[in-house]
Design a protein around this motif. Structure first.
Motif, mmCIF file in Angstrom:
data_model
loop_
_atom_site.group_PDB
_atom_site.id
_atom_site.type_symbol
_atom_site.label_atom_id
_atom_site.label_comp_id
_atom_site.label_asym_id
_atom_site.label_seq_id
_atom_site.Cartn_x
_atom_site.Cartn_y
_atom_site.Cartn_z
ATOM 1 N N LEU A 130 58.693 33.770 25.695
ATOM 2 C CA LEU A 130 57.687 34.801 25.948
ATOM 3 C C LEU A 130 58.169 36.175 25.495
ATOM 4 N N ILE A 170 56.207 38.585 22.821
ATOM 5 C CA ILE A 170 55.728 39.870 23.331
ATOM 6 C C ILE A 170 56.407 41.027 22.600
ATOM 7 N N SER A 227 50.307 34.153 17.879
ATOM 8 C CA SER A 227 51.010 34.804 18.986
ATOM 9 C C SER A 227 50.296 34.575 20.313
ATOM 10 N N GLU A 228 48.979 34.778 20.323
ATOM 11 C CA GLU A 228 48.249 34.652 21.581
ATOM 12 C C GLU A 228 48.158 33.201 22.035
ATOM 13 N N TRP A 274 50.409 30.914 21.365
ATOM 14 C CA TRP A 274 51.778 30.649 21.829
ATOM 15 C C TRP A 274 51.947 31.107 23.278
ATOM 16 N N LEU A 275 51.544 32.345 23.571
ATOM 17 C CA LEU A 275 51.688 32.877 24.921
ATOM 18 C C LEU A 275 50.912 32.045 25.939
ATOM 19 N N ASN A 276 49.689 31.670 25.595
ATOM 20 C CA ASN A 276 48.878 30.886 26.510
ATOM 21 C C ASN A 276 49.471 29.502 26.757
ATOM 22 N N ALA A 301 53.087 30.299 28.881
ATOM 23 C CA ALA A 301 52.989 30.930 30.200
ATOM 24 C C ALA A 301 52.564 29.928 31.266
ATOM 25 N N ARG A 343 49.868 33.699 34.184
ATOM 26 C CA ARG A 343 49.325 33.946 32.844
ATOM 27 C C ARG A 343 48.688 35.327 32.723
ATOM 28 N N VAL A 376 51.457 37.864 32.203
ATOM 29 C CA VAL A 376 52.047 37.717 30.863
ATOM 30 C C VAL A 376 51.156 38.388 29.834
ATOM 31 N N MET A 377 49.852 38.138 29.908
ATOM 32 C CA MET A 377 48.931 38.762 28.962
ATOM 33 C C MET A 377 48.872 40.272 29.153
ATOM 34 N N TYR A 407 51.865 41.659 27.390
ATOM 35 C CA TYR A 407 51.620 41.537 25.943
ATOM 36 C C TYR A 407 50.687 42.643 25.450
#
Length: 385
Positions: free
Chosen positions: A15, A19, A121-122, A124-126, A129, A134, A137-138, A141
């Motif tokens: 993460l 980020i 990227s988004e 990946w984060l979803n 996390a 979540r 985390v967003m 970001y």
């Protein structure tokens, strides 16, 4: 959906890498737009042609964004992000080396390169996390990206637009995007089974998310484009009118964590609805507080946080609504929906202001917010029924 299987330490590293990469991406993209606009104005291009150049980025995203899941499926997440960063870096000096008419093509290419990095990227984060965190985390970001977008134009203003130096700075900012990826090897999600989603099927499955992205794009870009114009029409000096955007951006930067916390600890859908309600209410307060700076400036700060909070909470909800193997396609559609709003919001707001004067901007924003809120309430009632 659930997060992919990583140890907690690996999850944090994964993460943190993505980020951190967002800072350079926000800085480079936010720096390039005013730089090209100022240079085109110096070359004698009118506002319409300058606006058309700026539109090449979202037009490219809309035309080719649906290909992004196929690219990441073939190349993998890290290689796709490297392609985005290296490609954007290589395109940047071409603006300096060619005449402004060529910049339309380079902006179009940069739009596709930016889209595949943005989507990857988004998604990946979803995927990485944990569901219970979540939203936060967003929030981190979007805060990091907003920081880059705030700092980049200030540095351009300090460097100036002469010569190759501003382009060299943008290339360096893009390098900051690629650097954190060195620490993400072996920590990326598996995108090998990703497939594009049919837009109508995705819209039927998660209409609150996708329509929310359209609304967020329209309101964000209308405010960023025309809030200073509203300020001048209300009697602000040009400097104070420009500061409206600075205060709005500061709110966008500093208030995403509370939005993400609320989305995690209460309801993502409810958080979107609250942000939308406060966005509309803030718009209606604008003309009432125009002559009361003690109240106006704090309101603009909070307004910036909740307006951008719609995107933050909707992005977290996206991760809840789609399974892992559909997230790349869902994120691509989410970004394309945001660009639809971004393209339509400023012209509609401008026409509304031409017709109704300064009141046109708050009326347009309040109307969009109210329409989206009513849609969300109706959707919620249908789901309960």
């Amino acid at each position: 959906m659930t997060a992919i299987a990583l140890t907690e330490r690996q999850r944090r590293r994964s993460l943190a890498a993505i980020i951190s990469a967002g800072f350079g991406a926000g800085m480079s993209m936010a720096s390039l737009l005013p730089l090209l606009s100022l240079l085109m104005e110096r070359h004698g291009y009118d506002a319409g042609l300058i606006g058309l150049n700026a539109a090449m980025f979202p037009v490219s995203v809309l035309l080719f964004g649906s290909l992004a899941p196929l690219v990441v499926r073939r190349l993998g997440a890290l290689r796709t992000l490297w392609l985005s960063a290296i490609g954007f870096t290589l395109v940047t000096p071409l603006y300096y080396l060619t005449d402004p008419w060529s910049w339309y093509g380079w902006r179009f290419v940069a739009g596709f390169l930016g889209a595949i990095g943005w989507m990857t990227s988004e998604a990946w984060l979803n995927m990485v996390a944990r569901p219970e965190s979540r939203g936060r985390v967003m929030a981190v970001y979007t805060t990091v990206i907003a920081a880059g977008m705030t700092i980049g134009p200030f540095i351009i203003s300090a460097i100036g637009i002469e010569g190759f130096w501003p382009f060299l700075f943008i290339m360096g900012a893009t390098a900051l995007t690629a650097l954190p990826l060195l620490f993400a090897r072996g920590l990326s999600p598996d995108f090998s089974r990703q497939m594009p989603l049919q837009p109508w099927r995705a819209l039927a499955h998660a209409p609150t998310v996708l329509i929310g992205s359209v609304a967020a794009g329209a309101v964000d870009m209308a405010i960023m484009s025309l809030l200073p114009v509203w300020g001048v029409a209300e009697g602000f000096s040009q400097n104070d009118a420009a500061r409206l955007i600075s205060v709005f951006a500061a709110g966008s930067l500093l208030m995403q964590w509370p939005v993400g916390w609320l989305a995690d600890h209460w309801s993502r859908r409810g958080t979107i609805m609250i942000c939308s309600t406060v966005t509309g209410a803030g718009a209606l307060l604008l003309p009432l507080l125009a002559g009361q700076p003690v109240l106006l400036w704090p309101m603009i700060f909070v307004w910036g946080g909740v307006v951008f909070g719609v995107y933050t909470a909707a992005l977290a909800l996206l991760g809840d609504r789609f399974p892992a193997h559909e997230l790349a396609g869902a994120n691509a559609l989410f970004i394309m929906a945001y660009q639809v709003g971004s393209l339509g919001g400023p012209p509609v707001a401008g026409v509304t202001m031409d017709r109704f004067g300064a009141m046109g901007l708050p009326v347009m924003i309040a109307t969009i917010s109210a329409a989206y809120l009513l849609f969300s309430l109706a959707r919620r009632a249908m789901m309960r029924g």
